[in-house]
Design a protein around this motif. Structure first.
Motif, PDB file in Angstrom:
ATOM      1  N   ARG A 157      34.935  21.677 -15.537  1.00  0.00           N
ATOM      2  CA  ARG A 157      34.955  20.654 -16.590  1.00  0.00           C
ATOM      3  C   ARG A 157      34.787  21.313 -17.956  1.00  0.00           C
ATOM      4  N   GLU A 210      37.657  12.482  -9.722  1.00  0.00           N
ATOM      5  CA  GLU A 210      36.331  12.044 -10.175  1.00  0.00           C
ATOM      6  C   GLU A 210      36.461  11.037 -11.317  1.00  0.00           C
ATOM      7  N   GLN A 211      37.379  11.319 -12.242  1.00  0.00           N
ATOM      8  CA  GLN A 211      37.579  10.408 -13.363  1.00  0.00           C
ATOM      9  C   GLN A 211      38.093   9.056 -12.889  1.00  0.00           C
ATOM     10  N   SER A 226      37.692   7.728  -9.929  1.00  0.00           N
ATOM     11  CA  SER A 226      36.591   7.074  -9.206  1.00  0.00           C
ATOM     12  C   SER A 226      35.597   6.428 -10.164  1.00  0.00           C
ATOM     13  N   THR A 227      35.330   7.084 -11.282  1.00  0.00           N
ATOM     14  CA  THR A 227      34.429   6.513 -12.286  1.00  0.00           C
ATOM     15  C   THR A 227      35.003   5.219 -12.846  1.00  0.00           C
ATOM     16  N   VAL A 228      36.295   5.202 -13.142  1.00  0.00           N
ATOM     17  CA  VAL A 228      36.943   3.996 -13.652  1.00  0.00           C
ATOM     18  C   VAL A 228      36.875   2.888 -12.597  1.00  0.00           C
ATOM     19  N   GLU A 229      37.132   3.226 -11.335  1.00  0.00           N
ATOM     20  CA  GLU A 229      37.047   2.230 -10.259  1.00  0.00           C
ATOM     21  C   GLU A 229      35.640   1.667 -10.135  1.00  0.00           C
ATOM     22  N   GLU A 230      34.648   2.533 -10.257  1.00  0.00           N
ATOM     23  CA  GLU A 230      33.251   2.099 -10.149  1.00  0.00           C
ATOM     24  C   GLU A 230      32.901   1.123 -11.276  1.00  0.00           C
ATOM     25  N   ILE A 231      33.277   1.457 -12.491  1.00  0.00           N
ATOM     26  CA  ILE A 231      33.009   0.590 -13.642  1.00  0.00           C
ATOM     27  C   ILE A 231      33.723  -0.750 -13.464  1.00  0.00           C
ATOM     28  N   LEU A 239      37.370   3.902 -21.323  1.00  0.00           N
ATOM     29  CA  LEU A 239      36.826   4.944 -20.458  1.00  0.00           C
ATOM     30  C   LEU A 239      37.884   6.001 -20.149  1.00  0.00           C
ATOM     31  N   HIS A 260      37.693   9.967 -21.175  1.00  0.00           N
ATOM     32  CA  HIS A 260      37.973  11.099 -20.285  1.00  0.00           C
ATOM     33  C   HIS A 260      39.004  12.038 -20.925  1.00  0.00           C
TER      34      HIS A 260
END
Length: 195
Positions: free
Chosen positions: A31, A74-75, A77-82, A96, A100
């Motif tokens: 990253r 990972e990015q 997945s973060t959007v899906e979680e939010i 978001l 990223h």
């Protein structure tokens, strides 16, 4: 330390715990390195920053695209979680995605990689997942006037790709202001979260 039958001492094998730590260190280092130099930065720089050997890097990520796609996943997945929060709007999700892109050119480079070659199926899966999550908020965004009438999910994805591609040509310090201008020109409301 343990002692072998011959009386020599050897270090205990840390096993799966070390593997998990090494993988996490490699992702954190990637990253940072990719944010500084793009996803084409030398992989030995990633291994050095993580404090592991190149063999460890290649055991976890057999090639550059595997590492880059893991970060991109990972990015996504973060959007899906939010997006699990029903109060989150399309403007929030696009914000978001934009954050990223501002902080890491990984998603930018992946999205714009080698258009003449057939896309990696893993990338296409991540693109589809992104389309699903953004599409889940499109109807409400249309009703609320956050996007132009008639905007489709493909239009939203094209806008994301356009903004992300534009950011590749900007220094990291300029990306946030540049992204805000790009979204304004595209006529889409976007709520970019702070760092």
């Amino acid at each position: 330390m343990s002692t072998s039958a011959g009386g020599t001492s050897r270090r205990a094998n840390p096993g799966p715990q070390a593997a998990a730590r090494n993988r996490a260190a490699l992702l954190a280092a990637a990253r940072e390195i990719f944010a500084e130099h793009g996803s084409h930065a030398p992989l030995n720089a990633v291994a050095r920053r993580a404090g592991v050997g190149q063999g460890s890097l290649y055991r976890h990520f057999p090639d550059r695209i595997a590492l880059v796609l893991t970060l991109f996943e990972e990015q996504v997945s973060t959007v899906e979680e939010i997006a699990r929060d029903p109060g989150v709007t399309l403007a929030d999700l696009l914000g978001l995605v934009t954050r990223h892109a501002i902080e890491s050119v990984v998603s930018i480079d992946v999205a714009s990689a080698a258009p003449e070659r057939r896309p990696d199926p893993r990338l296409m899966d991540l693109r589809e997942r992104t389309a699903v999550v953004l599409g889940s908020r499109l109807e409400r965004a249309l009703a609320d006037g956050e996007v132009r009438p008639g905007t489709t999910v493909d239009d939203v994805l094209l806008a994301v790709e356009m903004v992300a591609a534009a950011l590749t040509r900007r220094p990291a310090a300029d990306r946030e202001a540049y992204a805000a201008r790009a979204w304004q020109l595209l006529g889409m409301k976007v709520n970019v979260p702070g760092r």
